[in-house]
Design a protein around this motif. Structure first.
Motif, PDB file in Angstrom:
ATOM      1  N   ALA A 288      37.978  25.329  57.077  1.00 17.26           N
ATOM      2  CA  ALA A 288      38.909  25.948  56.230  1.00 17.26           C
ATOM      3  C   ALA A 288      39.572  24.920  55.342  1.00 17.26           C
ATOM      4  O   ALA A 288      39.972  23.670  55.728  1.00 17.26           O
ATOM      5  CB  ALA A 288      40.086  26.810  57.125  1.00 17.26           C
ATOM      6  N   THR A 289      39.927  25.378  53.878  1.00 18.69           N
ATOM      7  CA  THR A 289      40.831  24.556  53.128  1.00 18.69           C
ATOM      8  C   THR A 289      42.093  25.114  52.732  1.00 18.69           C
ATOM      9  O   THR A 289      42.201  26.378  52.503  1.00 18.69           O
ATOM     10  CB  THR A 289      39.938  24.086  52.011  1.00 18.69           C
ATOM     11  OG1 THR A 289      39.639  25.298  51.250  1.00 18.69           O
ATOM     12  CG2 THR A 289      38.578  23.504  52.367  1.00 18.69           C
ATOM     13  N   ILE A 290      43.042  24.387  52.320  1.00 14.55           N
ATOM     14  CA  ILE A 290      44.319  24.753  51.665  1.00 14.55           C
ATOM     15  C   ILE A 290      44.699  23.934  50.756  1.00 14.55           C
ATOM     16  O   ILE A 290      44.871  22.647  50.888  1.00 14.55           O
ATOM     17  CB  ILE A 290      45.354  24.945  52.698  1.00 14.55           C
ATOM     18  CG1 ILE A 290      46.565  25.745  52.134  1.00 14.55           C
ATOM     19  CG2 ILE A 290      45.659  23.703  53.425  1.00 14.55           C
ATOM     20  CD1 ILE A 290      47.493  26.098  53.026  1.00 14.55           C
ATOM     21  N   THR A 291      44.918  24.454  49.380  1.00 17.04           N
ATOM     22  CA  THR A 291      45.233  23.583  48.195  1.00 17.04           C
ATOM     23  C   THR A 291      46.819  23.372  48.419  1.00 17.04           C
ATOM     24  O   THR A 291      47.590  23.845  49.143  1.00 17.04           O
ATOM     25  CB  THR A 291      45.129  24.040  47.098  1.00 17.04           C
ATOM     26  OG1 THR A 291      45.741  25.335  46.744  1.00 17.04           O
ATOM     27  CG2 THR A 291      43.506  24.766  46.942  1.00 17.04           C
ATOM     28  N   SER A 292      47.277  22.327  47.638  1.00 15.50           N
ATOM     29  CA  SER A 292      48.758  22.027  47.525  1.00 15.50           C
ATOM     30  C   SER A 292      49.458  23.317  46.931  1.00 15.50           C
ATOM     31  O   SER A 292      50.750  23.280  47.398  1.00 15.50           O
ATOM     32  CB  SER A 292      49.034  20.866  46.387  1.00 15.50           C
ATOM     33  OG  SER A 292      48.346  21.395  45.179  1.00 15.50           O
ATOM     34  N   GLY A 293      48.852  24.192  46.398  1.00 17.16           N
ATOM     35  CA  GLY A 293      49.576  25.583  45.906  1.00 17.16           C
ATOM     36  C   GLY A 293      49.582  26.423  46.994  1.00 17.16           C
ATOM     37  O   GLY A 293      50.032  27.824  46.877  1.00 17.16           O
ATOM     38  N   GLY A 294      48.938  26.393  48.015  1.00 21.42           N
ATOM     39  CA  GLY A 294      48.728  27.317  49.248  1.00 21.42           C
ATOM     40  C   GLY A 294      47.555  28.229  49.244  1.00 21.42           C
ATOM     41  O   GLY A 294      47.337  28.990  49.957  1.00 21.42           O
ATOM     42  N   SER A 295      46.705  27.934  48.150  1.00 24.73           N
ATOM     43  CA  SER A 295      45.270  28.802  48.294  1.00 24.73           C
ATOM     44  C   SER A 295      44.618  28.202  49.477  1.00 24.73           C
ATOM     45  O   SER A 295      44.466  27.219  49.606  1.00 24.73           O
ATOM     46  CB  SER A 295      44.969  28.728  46.827  1.00 24.73           C
ATOM     47  OG  SER A 295      45.538  29.136  45.795  1.00 24.73           O
ATOM     48  N   THR A 296      43.869  29.359  50.009  1.00 24.33           N
ATOM     49  CA  THR A 296      43.080  28.916  51.147  1.00 24.33           C
ATOM     50  C   THR A 296      41.656  29.530  50.928  1.00 24.33           C
ATOM     51  O   THR A 296      41.505  30.290  50.139  1.00 24.33           O
ATOM     52  CB  THR A 296      43.497  29.669  52.553  1.00 24.33           C
ATOM     53  OG1 THR A 296      43.693  31.245  52.226  1.00 24.33           O
ATOM     54  CG2 THR A 296      45.005  29.071  52.774  1.00 24.33           C
TER      55      THR A 296
END
Length: 115
Positions: free
Chosen positions: A49-57
């Motif tokens: 799983a990944t999550i960006t600095s903006g919270g997108s997963t």
């Protein structure tokens, strides 16, 4: 220098839950993407799983609907909530953090799903 400390792994029965944590410390200015990978015995490391600095997963198909990645930017920490665990989820789980153009790895934490 950046250090990543993981915690939360362990032995759990099928159907159980665990929450992994990964805290970053050191020369941190801002963290971009954060991610969890895993590596089972005899297999290649795979993205979970990944999550960006903006919270997108984003999630691997094998964990969609069961795992949830989240982050606390104030604590420089990424979490992985794992529900409905299966024996095939057994692996060493690694966090990965992007800071500027560099990627850093945690030391790994063992998750074993077995009855």
């Amino acid at each position: 220098q950046v250090q990543l400390v993981e915690s939360g792994g362990g032995l759990v029965q099928p159907g159980g839950s665990l929450r992994l944590s990964c805290a970053a410390s050191g020369s941190i200015f801002s963290i971009n993407a954060m991610a969890w990978y895993r590596q089972a015995p005899g297999k290649q490391r795979e993205l979970v799983a990944t999550i960006t600095s903006g919270g997108s997963t984003n999630y691997a198909d094998s964990v969609k609907g069961r795992f949830t990645i989240s982050r606390d930017n104030a604590k420089n920490t990424v979490y992985l909530r794992m529900n409905s665990l299966k024996p095939e989820d057994t692996a060493v789980y690694f966090c990965n953090v992007q800071i500027r153009a560099y990627y850093y790895w945690g030391q790994g934490t063992q998750v074993t799903v077995s009855s």
